[in-house]
Motif scaffolding. Structure first.
Motif, PDB file in Angstrom:
ATOM      1  N   VAL A 369       0.769  -1.088   0.052  1.00 48.51           N
ATOM      2  CA  VAL A 369       0.069  -0.057   0.035  1.00 48.51           C
ATOM      3  C   VAL A 369       1.015   1.344  -0.151  1.00 48.51           C
ATOM      4  CG1 VAL A 369      -2.006  -1.284   1.136  1.00 48.51           C
ATOM      5  CG2 VAL A 369      -0.306   0.054   2.401  1.00 48.51           C
ATOM      6  N   HIS A 370       0.405   2.393  -0.240  1.00 51.47           N
ATOM      7  CA  HIS A 370       1.416   3.548  -0.532  1.00 51.47           C
ATOM      8  C   HIS A 370       1.656   4.160   0.830  1.00 51.47           C
ATOM      9  CE1 HIS A 370      -1.476   7.153  -0.184  1.00 51.47           C
ATOM     10  NE2 HIS A 370      -2.383   6.259  -0.862  1.00 51.47           N
ATOM     11  N   LEU A 375       1.548   4.898   7.089  1.00 51.29           N
ATOM     12  CA  LEU A 375       1.840   6.025   7.900  1.00 51.29           C
ATOM     13  C   LEU A 375       0.895   5.995   9.122  1.00 51.29           C
ATOM     14  CD1 LEU A 375       4.095   7.697   9.397  1.00 51.29           C
ATOM     15  CD2 LEU A 375       3.326   9.495   7.842  1.00 51.29           C
ATOM     16  N   MET A 376      -0.426   6.502   8.305  1.00 48.21           N
ATOM     17  CA  MET A 376      -1.515   7.011   9.068  1.00 48.21           C
ATOM     18  C   MET A 376      -2.677   6.138   9.395  1.00 48.21           C
ATOM     19  SD  MET A 376      -0.146  10.020   9.433  1.00 48.21           S
ATOM     20  CE  MET A 376      -1.527  10.539  10.441  1.00 48.21           C
ATOM     21  N   GLY A 414      11.740   5.448  13.891  1.00 44.82           N
ATOM     22  CA  GLY A 414      11.782   7.054  13.784  1.00 44.82           C
ATOM     23  C   GLY A 414      10.505   7.588  13.384  1.00 44.82           C
ATOM     24  N   MET A 415       9.955   7.469  12.177  1.00 46.09           N
ATOM     25  CA  MET A 415       9.202   8.538  11.640  1.00 46.09           C
ATOM     26  C   MET A 415       7.557   7.889  12.038  1.00 46.09           C
ATOM     27  SD  MET A 415       8.557  10.698   9.251  1.00 46.09           S
ATOM     28  CE  MET A 415       7.310  11.339   7.971  1.00 46.09           C
ATOM     29  N   SER A 416       7.534   6.611  12.190  1.00 38.92           N
ATOM     30  CA  SER A 416       6.001   6.037  12.147  1.00 38.92           C
ATOM     31  C   SER A 416       5.806   6.225  13.921  1.00 38.92           C
ATOM     32  CB  SER A 416       5.844   4.945  11.693  1.00 38.92           C
ATOM     33  OG  SER A 416       4.784   4.173  12.164  1.00 38.92           O
ATOM     34  N   GLN A 417       6.912   5.418  14.654  1.00 38.29           N
ATOM     35  CA  GLN A 417       6.257   5.197  16.017  1.00 38.29           C
ATOM     36  C   GLN A 417       7.290   6.065  17.149  1.00 38.29           C
ATOM     37  OE1 GLN A 417       3.991   2.610  16.494  1.00 38.29           O
ATOM     38  NE2 GLN A 417       4.021   3.226  14.341  1.00 38.29           N
ATOM     39  N   HIS A 418       7.795   7.183  16.468  1.00 36.73           N
ATOM     40  CA  HIS A 418       8.442   8.138  17.369  1.00 36.73           C
ATOM     41  C   HIS A 418       9.342   7.488  18.536  1.00 36.73           C
ATOM     42  CE1 HIS A 418       8.984  12.583  18.125  1.00 36.73           C
ATOM     43  NE2 HIS A 418       8.296  12.090  19.361  1.00 36.73           N
ATOM     44  N   ALA A 419       9.802   6.287  18.307  1.00 34.47           N
ATOM     45  CA  ALA A 419      10.452   5.732  19.123  1.00 34.47           C
ATOM     46  C   ALA A 419      11.950   6.206  19.617  1.00 34.47           C
ATOM     47  CB  ALA A 419      10.545   4.009  18.868  1.00 34.47           C
ATOM     48  N   ASP A 420      12.352   7.101  18.680  1.00 29.93           N
ATOM     49  CA  ASP A 420      13.561   7.894  18.841  1.00 29.93           C
ATOM     50  C   ASP A 420      13.533   9.059  19.559  1.00 29.93           C
ATOM     51  OD1 ASP A 420      12.248   9.372  16.807  1.00 29.93           O
ATOM     52  OD2 ASP A 420      13.946   9.292  15.418  1.00 29.93           O
ATOM     53  N   ALA A 430       0.613  10.953  15.067  1.00 30.65           N
ATOM     54  CA  ALA A 430      -0.751  10.463  15.406  1.00 30.65           C
ATOM     55  C   ALA A 430      -1.829  11.399  15.165  1.00 30.65           C
ATOM     56  CB  ALA A 430      -0.416  10.371  17.169  1.00 30.65           C
ATOM     57  N   SER A 431      -2.797  10.592  14.869  1.00 28.77           N
ATOM     58  CA  SER A 431      -3.873  11.566  14.451  1.00 28.77           C
ATOM     59  C   SER A 431      -5.290  10.699  14.768  1.00 28.77           C
ATOM     60  CB  SER A 431      -4.151  12.016  12.918  1.00 28.77           C
ATOM     61  OG  SER A 431      -4.385  10.810  12.089  1.00 28.77           O
ATOM     62  N   GLY A 432      -6.589  11.582  15.066  1.00 31.53           N
ATOM     63  CA  GLY A 432      -7.668  10.753  15.132  1.00 31.53           C
ATOM     64  C   GLY A 432      -8.541  10.672  13.668  1.00 31.53           C
TER      65      GLY A 432
END
Length: 510
Positions: A369-370, A375-376, A414-420, A430-432
């Protein structure tokens, strides 16, 4: 910090047979067109992970097609492990530096194997190292790297500045999906399977029946190129018929139009079938010299595509090495939940939420998937539910046909889970449900209401967003970009009930 020696490999060793990994299948991984080649198909690689069936098919088909193209120029070994094949080769070997820490460790330990500089990216590791050193204590931002690369390679430049006067045209590429629900571009060109694909399918069936391998996802038909000729055909089709519509709806999602105007070139690029600098050059040529009977391509579409190929893709590759071996284990938000079985198994039928069910179904069927559903929808869900980022990295690696270790570590951790904690992205993605409602057509027929956070029809993304903020409030308190969202928590009179509701829901299929 990565090992600086990674940028010190020599560029070529033309007198030796070249071992090409299965993601180094294009001619730019050879020093001469007639250079002897070694290709190795390792069964053990497939047995170590539970890959998507179409990913396993794609990689084996590409490797076998390359062996067939090269004929007597190549030694092709189908073995259990790489070491078995290398033990059979008496002559000196060279290899372009492979794309993961583990594989580099392996080739560097192998006696008599000369390791060369990595190929298959626009900027070399030496160029990135020099750029990073020049930044001093500043953050290594993708935007700054991208601008530097465009200057160095003179891509979409007008003298000293960017064509059109602006570097970043992202704001023009965030339009909602077409109101009529139809794709803005014609159907992509599709490859045709052949006898090699039939052999691959038969082998995968036999190995799976014997319990040697296990897969997720649906089988074929093959959707992505496995030869350079097929990859060039898809590139031409995209540039001639689809690139013009790419920009405006780059971030849109449509339930019934999963391709939209995306290039579908990432699997071919990541198999090494295309040279990314050549891809960028061809896109710029189409912009500057449009076909006689066609309208000029819009700059925002061309620049958006160039940004993906020589900006984000290269940046993620270089940051994988720069951030070091342990980056994949970062867990700033303390996410510990496991990947639920329904997600690991791509069981879209278990999910009621239309967006998540739809994206999972596309992934089960296509292995792709794109970037916005990744990400979202998928990443956003894992972030809100506190799923372990390293486990999600493995899941993305195994499940996507274009997924590799170097692709997914920086993208997911990094980008998706903000684990860094903000090394790659300044705030969590994160978004609703409101974002998904605005950028897709999923919400109209969904049993959940994106405007509601409490109750039987409360959107799991909307409710999950507030529960996520409450759970991570202390860890995110120092992030200035999160100040306003965190202040919003104190205005919710039903926050305690929302948190309890989402704690009960956990990672059960929403």
């Amino acid at each position: 910090m990565g090992d600086p020696a990674l940028a010190d490999f020599p560029d070529s060793a033309p007198a030796t047979r070249r071992w090409c990994f299965a993601d180094q299948l294009g001619p730019h991984f050879l020093d001469e067109p007639d250079q002897p080649v070694l290709l190795v198909e390792s069964r053990a690689v497939l047995g170590r992970r539970r890959f998507h069936r179409q990913k396993a098919h794609l990689v084996l088909s590409a490797l076998r097609h390359r062996a067939a193209e090269l004929g007597d120029q190549a030694e092709f070994h189908q073995v259990g492990t790489y070491a078995e094949a290398l033990d059979r080769v008496a002559e000196p070997l060279s290899v372009c530096a492979p794309t993961s820490w583990g594989s580099r460790d392996f080739v560097l330990r192998r006696p008599g194997l000369e390791v060369l500089a990595a190929r298959g990216f626009v900027s070399t590791q030496a160029e990135f190292a020099a750029w990073a050193a020049g930044r001093g204590r500043q953050r290594l931002l993708m935007e700054d790297f991208y601008r530097d690369a465009r200057r160095r390679h003179d891509v979409l430049m007008d003298g000293a500045g960017p064509v059109g006067g602006r570097w970043n045209l992202d704001e023009e590429n965030r339009q909602p999906p077409p109101a009529d629900g139809r794709s803005p571009a014609p159907e992509p060109w599709w490859p045709q399977e052949d006898g090699i694909d039939e052999e691959v399918r038969a082998d995968l069936d036999r190995w799976e029946a014997a319990g040697e391998v296990s897969f997720v996802g649906d089988d074929g038909p093959r959707l992505f190129p496995v030869t350079r000729r097929e990859a060039l055909r898809r590139l031409d089709d995209f540039l001639d018929h689809r690139l013009g519509a790419f920009g405006p709806h780059e971030e849109a999602m449509l339930a019934g139009e999963r391709w939209l105007a995306h290039s579908l070139l990432s699997p071919a690029l990541n198999l090494g079938l295309l040279d990314p600098l050549d891809v960028v050059a061809q896109a710029e040529q189409r912009y500057r010299d449009p076909v006689a009977d066609g309208a000029p391509l819009p700059l925002n579409s061309v620049e958006g595509f160039v940004r993906q190929v020589m900006g984000w893709r290269d940046y993620i590759w270089h940051m994988y090495w720069h951030l070091g071996r342990d980056f994949r284990h970062r867990n700033f938000l303390g996410a510990r939940a496991g990947v639920p079985a329904w997600l690991a198994g791509l069981d879209d039928s278990a999910v009621d939420a239309a967006c998540l069910s739809g994206v999972l179904g596309d992934l089960r069927r296509d292995g792709w998937v794109h970037h916005i559903p990744r990400l979202m929808v998928l990443g956003n869900y894992a972030l809100q539910r506190g799923i372990d980022p390293s486990a999600m990295t493995d899941w993305f690696h195994e499940t996507f046909v274009d997924g590799y270790e170097w692709v997914m570590v920086a993208n997911v951790v990094g980008m998706s889970q903000h684990a860094d904690g903000g090394v790659l992205a300044t705030k969590p993605y994160a978004s609703g449900g409101a974002y998904i409602d605005r950028m897709s057509d999923y919400c109209g027929g969904c049993r959940y209401d994106p405007r509601k956070r409490l109750g039987e029809d409360a959107c799991p993304y909307t409710a999950g967003y507030w529960a996520f903020l409450e759970r991570t409030r202390d860890r995110l308190a120092g992030n200035h970009r999160m100040r306003r969202p965190l202040q919003g928590l104190d205005r919710l009179k039903d926050l305690e009930a929302v948190v309890e509701q989402e704690r009960d829901r956990g990672t059960t299929p929403p």
